[in-house]
Scaffold this motif. Sequence first.
Motif, mmCIF file in Angstrom:
data_model
loop_
_atom_site.group_PDB
_atom_site.id
_atom_site.type_symbol
_atom_site.label_atom_id
_atom_site.label_comp_id
_atom_site.label_asym_id
_atom_site.label_seq_id
_atom_site.Cartn_x
_atom_site.Cartn_y
_atom_site.Cartn_z
ATOM 1 N N GLU A 31 1.009 -1.392 -0.381
ATOM 2 C CA GLU A 31 -0.158 0.372 -0.420
ATOM 3 C C GLU A 31 1.038 2.026 0.368
ATOM 4 O OE1 GLU A 31 -4.310 -1.358 2.432
ATOM 5 O OE2 GLU A 31 -1.490 -1.263 3.599
ATOM 6 N N LEU A 32 1.869 1.728 0.539
ATOM 7 C CA LEU A 32 2.764 2.293 0.883
ATOM 8 C C LEU A 32 3.257 2.712 -0.264
ATOM 9 C CD1 LEU A 32 5.259 3.946 1.762
ATOM 10 C CD2 LEU A 32 6.730 2.356 2.140
ATOM 11 N N THR A 33 3.588 1.570 -1.667
ATOM 12 C CA THR A 33 4.185 1.805 -2.574
ATOM 13 C C THR A 33 3.104 2.101 -3.522
ATOM 14 O OG1 THR A 33 5.790 -0.435 -2.744
ATOM 15 C CG2 THR A 33 5.445 0.384 -4.796
ATOM 16 N N ALA A 36 2.981 5.849 -2.478
ATOM 17 C CA ALA A 36 3.917 7.246 -3.559
ATOM 18 C C ALA A 36 4.072 6.473 -4.839
ATOM 19 C CB ALA A 36 4.855 6.112 -2.978
ATOM 20 N N HIS A 37 3.550 5.579 -5.507
ATOM 21 C CA HIS A 37 3.902 5.385 -6.893
ATOM 22 C C HIS A 37 2.576 6.592 -7.480
ATOM 23 C CE1 HIS A 37 6.690 2.313 -6.645
ATOM 24 N NE2 HIS A 37 6.791 3.018 -7.815
ATOM 25 N N GLN A 38 1.238 6.489 -7.048
ATOM 26 C CA GLN A 38 0.641 7.596 -7.601
ATOM 27 C C GLN A 38 0.998 9.157 -8.339
ATOM 28 O OE1 GLN A 38 -2.496 8.026 -4.919
ATOM 29 N NE2 GLN A 38 -3.413 6.123 -5.167
ATOM 30 N N TYR A 39 2.152 9.554 -7.444
ATOM 31 C CA TYR A 39 2.714 10.771 -7.911
ATOM 32 C C TYR A 39 3.667 11.046 -8.918
ATOM 33 C CZ TYR A 39 -0.352 11.692 -3.778
ATOM 34 O OH TYR A 39 -1.685 11.806 -3.038
ATOM 35 N N ASN A 65 1.055 11.453 4.815
ATOM 36 C CA ASN A 65 0.006 11.724 5.040
ATOM 37 C C ASN A 65 -1.319 11.086 4.649
ATOM 38 O OD1 ASN A 65 -3.061 13.835 5.138
ATOM 39 N ND2 ASN A 65 -1.944 14.441 6.573
ATOM 40 N N LYS A 66 -1.046 10.369 3.478
ATOM 41 C CA LYS A 66 -2.357 9.488 2.800
ATOM 42 C C LYS A 66 -2.177 7.969 3.550
ATOM 43 C CE LYS A 66 -4.550 11.467 -0.118
ATOM 44 N NZ LYS A 66 -5.678 11.140 -1.057
ATOM 45 N N LEU A 67 -1.363 8.099 4.755
ATOM 46 C CA LEU A 67 -1.052 6.704 5.123
ATOM 47 C C LEU A 67 -0.914 6.520 6.350
ATOM 48 C CD1 LEU A 67 2.555 5.389 3.061
ATOM 49 C CD2 LEU A 67 0.115 4.409 2.906
ATOM 50 N N GLY A 68 -1.323 8.204 7.479
ATOM 51 C CA GLY A 68 -2.060 8.316 8.115
ATOM 52 C C GLY A 68 -1.086 8.616 9.078
ATOM 53 N N HIS A 69 0.569 10.013 8.714
ATOM 54 C CA HIS A 69 1.600 9.821 9.735
ATOM 55 C C HIS A 69 1.380 10.573 8.740
ATOM 56 C CE1 HIS A 69 4.790 9.325 12.581
ATOM 57 N NE2 HIS A 69 4.994 9.614 12.224
ATOM 58 N N ASP A 70 1.965 12.024 10.157
ATOM 59 C CA ASP A 70 2.042 13.788 10.116
ATOM 60 C C ASP A 70 3.429 13.942 10.013
ATOM 61 O OD1 ASP A 70 -0.595 14.367 10.152
ATOM 62 O OD2 ASP A 70 -0.688 14.323 12.014
ATOM 63 N N LEU A 71 3.747 14.335 8.790
ATOM 64 C CA LEU A 71 5.390 14.917 8.584
ATOM 65 C C LEU A 71 5.591 16.095 9.321
ATOM 66 C CD1 LEU A 71 7.163 12.612 6.177
ATOM 67 C CD2 LEU A 71 7.249 11.964 8.636
ATOM 68 N N ASP A 162 -4.297 4.554 12.465
ATOM 69 C CA ASP A 162 -5.597 3.955 10.885
ATOM 70 C C ASP A 162 -4.900 4.199 9.461
ATOM 71 O OD1 ASP A 162 -7.679 3.089 9.159
ATOM 72 O OD2 ASP A 162 -8.368 2.843 11.170
ATOM 73 N N ALA A 163 -3.668 3.811 9.016
ATOM 74 C CA ALA A 163 -3.900 3.869 7.237
ATOM 75 C C ALA A 163 -4.416 4.294 6.553
ATOM 76 C CB ALA A 163 -2.756 3.527 6.232
ATOM 77 N N ALA A 164 -5.419 3.653 6.829
ATOM 78 C CA ALA A 164 -6.974 2.754 6.023
ATOM 79 C C ALA A 164 -7.687 4.013 5.006
ATOM 80 C CB ALA A 164 -7.435 1.426 5.650
ATOM 81 N N ILE A 165 -7.443 4.798 6.374
ATOM 82 C CA ILE A 165 -8.501 6.024 6.386
ATOM 83 C C ILE A 165 -7.837 6.975 5.481
ATOM 84 C CG2 ILE A 165 -10.210 7.878 7.585
ATOM 85 C CD1 ILE A 165 -10.532 4.551 7.907
ATOM 86 N N ASP A 166 -9.074 7.104 4.641
ATOM 87 C CA ASP A 166 -8.550 8.401 3.754
ATOM 88 C C ASP A 166 -9.539 10.034 4.104
ATOM 89 O OD1 ASP A 166 -8.249 10.480 2.014
ATOM 90 O OD2 ASP A 166 -8.947 9.324 -0.226
ATOM 91 N N PHE A 167 -8.375 10.211 4.952
ATOM 92 C CA PHE A 167 -9.383 11.434 5.895
ATOM 93 C C PHE A 167 -9.566 13.213 5.084
ATOM 94 C CE2 PHE A 167 -6.414 9.211 9.159
ATOM 95 C CZ PHE A 167 -7.607 8.841 10.048
ATOM 96 N N SER A 168 -8.917 12.591 3.370
ATOM 97 C CA SER A 168 -10.144 14.080 2.834
ATOM 98 C C SER A 168 -11.318 14.045 2.116
ATOM 99 C CB SER A 168 -8.946 13.812 1.452
ATOM 100 O OG SER A 168 -9.322 12.915 0.787
ATOM 101 N N ILE A 169 -11.896 12.077 3.365
ATOM 102 C CA ILE A 169 -13.398 11.867 3.156
ATOM 103 C C ILE A 169 -13.834 11.576 4.705
ATOM 104 C CG2 ILE A 169 -14.712 10.165 2.262
ATOM 105 C CD1 ILE A 169 -12.945 9.475 0.140
#
Length: 304
Positions: A31-33, A36-39, A65-71, A162-169
């Motif tokens: 899922e990370l890969t 990451a490749h989407q961009y 951020n998409k994976l649930g972690h703030d940098l 919770d990395a499965a959650i899309d927090f734009s939704i």
Amino acid sequence: MKKRILLPIFAAFMIFAGTDTNTAQAASTSELTKVAHQYIGVPYVYGGTTAKGLDCSGYTRIVFNKLGHDLNRTASEQYKQGTAVSKANLKSGDLVFFNTTGGVSHVGIYLGNNKFIHAGTSTGVTVAKLNSAYWAKRYVGAKRVASFDNGKVVASVGEVKDAAIDFSIYASRGEVAIQLAEALGLDTSDTNTPFADVKSTSKYAGAVTALHKMNVFTGDESGKFNPASPFTRAQLAKVLVAAFNLEQNGNFVTFTDVSKSHYASNDISILASNGITLGKGDGTFGINDHVKLTDLATFISRVQ
């Protein structure tokens, strides 16, 4: 409809939303890969933070951020996060750092097999080899801010995200803080939060700090706020009823997925009887569904 002071909403919120913090399904290496490749192909834009254009740290930040972690925002600030990892022990998801213009000035995401993905100034988002002549001599080090092992992404401080959650939704606890602080008209200029997992640079910091000053936030058992955790519709029903002192208005309202023994059964009926919710339209309420941002806005507007 009579309501009472908003203060109790977060006391209840910490009780009911905090219980799910460590039970959410999280991201795997694949899922990370994928994220990451989407961009790939997005052009490099200095200061860019969106899919229209990204700089190096803007890219790593949007992926995590998409994976649930703030940098943190910049490469040098991201280098201060997580734990140091030797080059020989790199794993997929580790952040790799380089000195391209002086100091720690560039960052990418290690993908395994000596490859990393990054937003290059001349290439945009692309995959490169860590041991290539250019990157090898500019390599500074690596940091592990999350471990993508066995389908779980674990933050460096030990909190399961919770990395499965899309927090734009969907609504996170941090987003709830922002929306309620705005609704209350609170001063959010102070960003020195008492929570170890909400840094002063976080977009949630001002709202969380303001609400803490009102003795609203006390954190979970370990003293964390968990801004990236979602909460369910059943939990939201419990919170709203307690916060606004709502009462049953007419007949008890039932939904096919809510048993009378469910902890939020009465609260869900109260919301429905007051026209605050109509359920999902198929006879169910969606007790275990995560609350969408649109739902949160609707519930708040209808209850006020």
